[in-house]
Design an enzyme around this catalytic site. Structure first.
Site, mmCIF file in Angstrom:
data_model
loop_
_atom_site.group_PDB
_atom_site.id
_atom_site.type_symbol
_atom_site.label_atom_id
_atom_site.label_comp_id
_atom_site.label_asym_id
_atom_site.label_seq_id
_atom_site.Cartn_x
_atom_site.Cartn_y
_atom_site.Cartn_z
ATOM 1 N N CYS A 123 57.443 52.180 37.154
ATOM 2 C CA CYS A 123 57.353 51.275 38.299
ATOM 3 C C CYS A 123 57.696 49.852 37.859
ATOM 4 O O CYS A 123 57.019 49.284 36.993
ATOM 5 C CB CYS A 123 55.946 51.299 38.881
ATOM 6 S SG CYS A 123 55.355 52.960 39.285
ATOM 7 N N CYS A 145 56.431 54.704 48.645
ATOM 8 C CA CYS A 145 55.129 54.576 47.991
ATOM 9 C C CYS A 145 54.401 53.454 48.704
ATOM 10 O O CYS A 145 54.872 52.306 48.707
ATOM 11 C CB CYS A 145 55.315 54.255 46.508
ATOM 12 S SG CYS A 145 53.759 53.888 45.638
ATOM 13 N N CYS A 199 60.564 53.680 40.452
ATOM 14 C CA CYS A 199 59.989 53.077 41.654
ATOM 15 C C CYS A 199 60.069 51.571 41.484
ATOM 16 O O CYS A 199 59.717 51.040 40.421
ATOM 17 C CB CYS A 199 58.544 53.521 41.832
ATOM 18 S SG CYS A 199 57.717 52.790 43.278
ATOM 19 N N CYS A 255 48.698 35.938 49.928
ATOM 20 C CA CYS A 255 47.799 37.098 49.968
ATOM 21 C C CYS A 255 46.512 36.775 49.209
ATOM 22 O O CYS A 255 46.549 36.442 48.020
ATOM 23 C CB CYS A 255 48.491 38.316 49.358
ATOM 24 S SG CYS A 255 50.078 38.712 50.118
ATOM 25 N N ARG A 283 46.942 58.308 44.534
ATOM 26 C CA ARG A 283 46.798 57.721 43.202
ATOM 27 C C ARG A 283 45.536 56.862 43.131
ATOM 28 O O ARG A 283 45.331 55.967 43.948
ATOM 29 C CB ARG A 283 48.029 56.876 42.843
ATOM 30 C CG ARG A 283 47.984 56.331 41.440
ATOM 31 C CD ARG A 283 49.373 56.220 40.837
ATOM 32 N NE ARG A 283 50.275 55.356 41.580
ATOM 33 C CZ ARG A 283 51.196 55.808 42.452
ATOM 34 N NH1 ARG A 283 51.305 57.110 42.700
ATOM 35 N NH2 ARG A 283 51.981 54.970 43.079
ATOM 36 N N CYS A 323 54.809 33.406 43.173
ATOM 37 C CA CYS A 323 55.028 34.001 44.490
ATOM 38 C C CYS A 323 54.685 33.007 45.597
ATOM 39 O O CYS A 323 53.631 32.362 45.556
ATOM 40 C CB CYS A 323 54.174 35.258 44.650
ATOM 41 S SG CYS A 323 54.521 36.129 46.199
ATOM 42 N N CYS A 373 45.450 38.440 45.719
ATOM 43 C CA CYS A 373 46.418 38.502 44.627
ATOM 44 C C CYS A 373 46.319 37.302 43.692
ATOM 45 O O CYS A 373 46.374 36.149 44.136
ATOM 46 C CB CYS A 373 47.831 38.604 45.198
ATOM 47 S SG CYS A 373 49.100 38.769 43.923
#
Length: 344
Positions: A125, A217, A157, A85, A287, A81, A88
């Site tokens: 997901c 979501c 999702c 962030c 959740r 990626c 992460c």
């Protein structure tokens, strides 16, 4: 942004008398939680925690009874990626020892759907690590989703990063029900955890998801060094964007990430945060997501009094508890797994 606070609303009851059941009555009557009430929840004295959980459960029970929604996710593309962030393990600045691979082939993704079905998950997901999906990844999802829906009774999702209106429309057309894109924290704190895109970029993706006709979501991560006010602002913002499903993650400070070694949460902090999101978003799925096993420990079952859903299985690059432990936790609470049959 957060709406202007209203005079004489539910906040005064919680902040002054800490009568959590009176606050729950006000929320159930349709009042909107204010930031003062939210802060009171996060700062609830430990001696009052069971009363707070009981009040939150009354709200949860109104909308979800004693059911627990199960979700199953697959890390369809790991690492690689370009974003930075800080929480992460898959970001460009992470030195974490994790698998790195491009999007999984069709059979691996179908196998994930089969596992989701076997574990009584309602939603499958599909997650990739990326700023946004490339054309190959979009086509893979477009080809896969109709096949999954032909074989299994699953909602789909996707979590593909930032989306354009055209990409969102394509996801809707192929049968995607819901898109995950977490706000993660408040607008004020966001620059402390990411510099390669903005909070507004994330809100823009949620807007295109809604305009395309899909469910939202979106949730966040607790324990990154944010203030209580940031958590409250995020909880209220998620109500403003109308998120149908709100995953609450508790920071797993993975070695090799910029937040390595950060440890600010107690089990009681986590329970209070879950209660906050239930009071702020009474009718929405809350959740109890990544980090629940690590941070809640033996108090984990209590999290299902405010929350009504969990992931069954592993997370993106960290392990969850065995599914058998999740099923036992649900049964021992006297709860039941929500039906998986979709309304077609």
């Amino acid at each position: 942004m957060i709406q202007q606070l209203q005079e004489g609303s539910a906040s005064q009851t919680a902040s002054e008398s800490q009568d959590w059941h009176d606050l729950a009555d006000r929320i159930l009557a349709g009042e909107r939680l204010t930031d003062e009430a939210g802060l009171a929840i996060l700062r609830c004295p430990d001696d009052e925690l069971l009363d707070l959980l009981s009040a939150a459960y009354r709200i949860r029970r109104r909308y979800f009874g004693k059911t627990v929604q199960l979700y199953f996710l697959i890390n369809a593309k790991s690492g690689l990626c370009p974003e930075d962030c800080s929480y992460c393990s898959q970001s460009r600045v992470s030195k974490a020892d994790i698998p790195k691979y491009n999007i999984l082939d069709r059979q691996r993704l179908l196998d994930g759907a089969r596992i989701a079905h076997e574990r009584n998950a309602k939603t499958y997901c599909i997650v990739i690590s990326a700023r946004g999906p490339n054309e190959r990844e979009m086509q893979a999802v477009e080809e896969l989703v109709p096949e999954i829906k032909r074989q299994y009774s699953l909602k789909i999702c996707t979590s593909l990063g930032l989306l354009t209106p055209e990409q969102a429309a394509r996801l809707k057309a192929c049968g995607v029900d819901r898109v995950n894109h977490n706000l993660n924290t408040s607008s004020e704190y966001y620059q402390e955890i990411c510099s390669t895109h903005t909070y507004e970029d994330r809100l823009a993706t949620l807007r295109v998801v809604r305009r395309a006709g899909m469910e939202i979501c979106s949730g966040g991560i607790i324990g990154m060094g944010e203030a209580d006010t940031d958590v409250v602002r995020m909880a209220l913002e998620l109500g403003d964007v109308g998120a149908e499903s709100i995953p609450i993650n508790f920071l797993n400070a993975i070695d090799g990430t910029p937040l390595e070694g950060v440890a600010r949460l107690t089990p009681r902090d986590c329970l209070k945060a879950l209660c906050l999101f239930r009071f702020a978003n009474p009718s929405r799925e809350i959740r109890m997501a990544a980090g629940r096993e690590l941070h809640l420990g033996s108090l984990q079952p209590l999290g299902l009094y405010p929350a009504n859903s969990i992931f069954v299985g592993d997370y993106l690059t960290t392990k969850g508890q065995p599914p058998a432990a999740d099923y036992a936790m649900i049964e021992e609470l006297g709860f039941t797994i929500a039906p998986t049959q979709l309304n077609r």
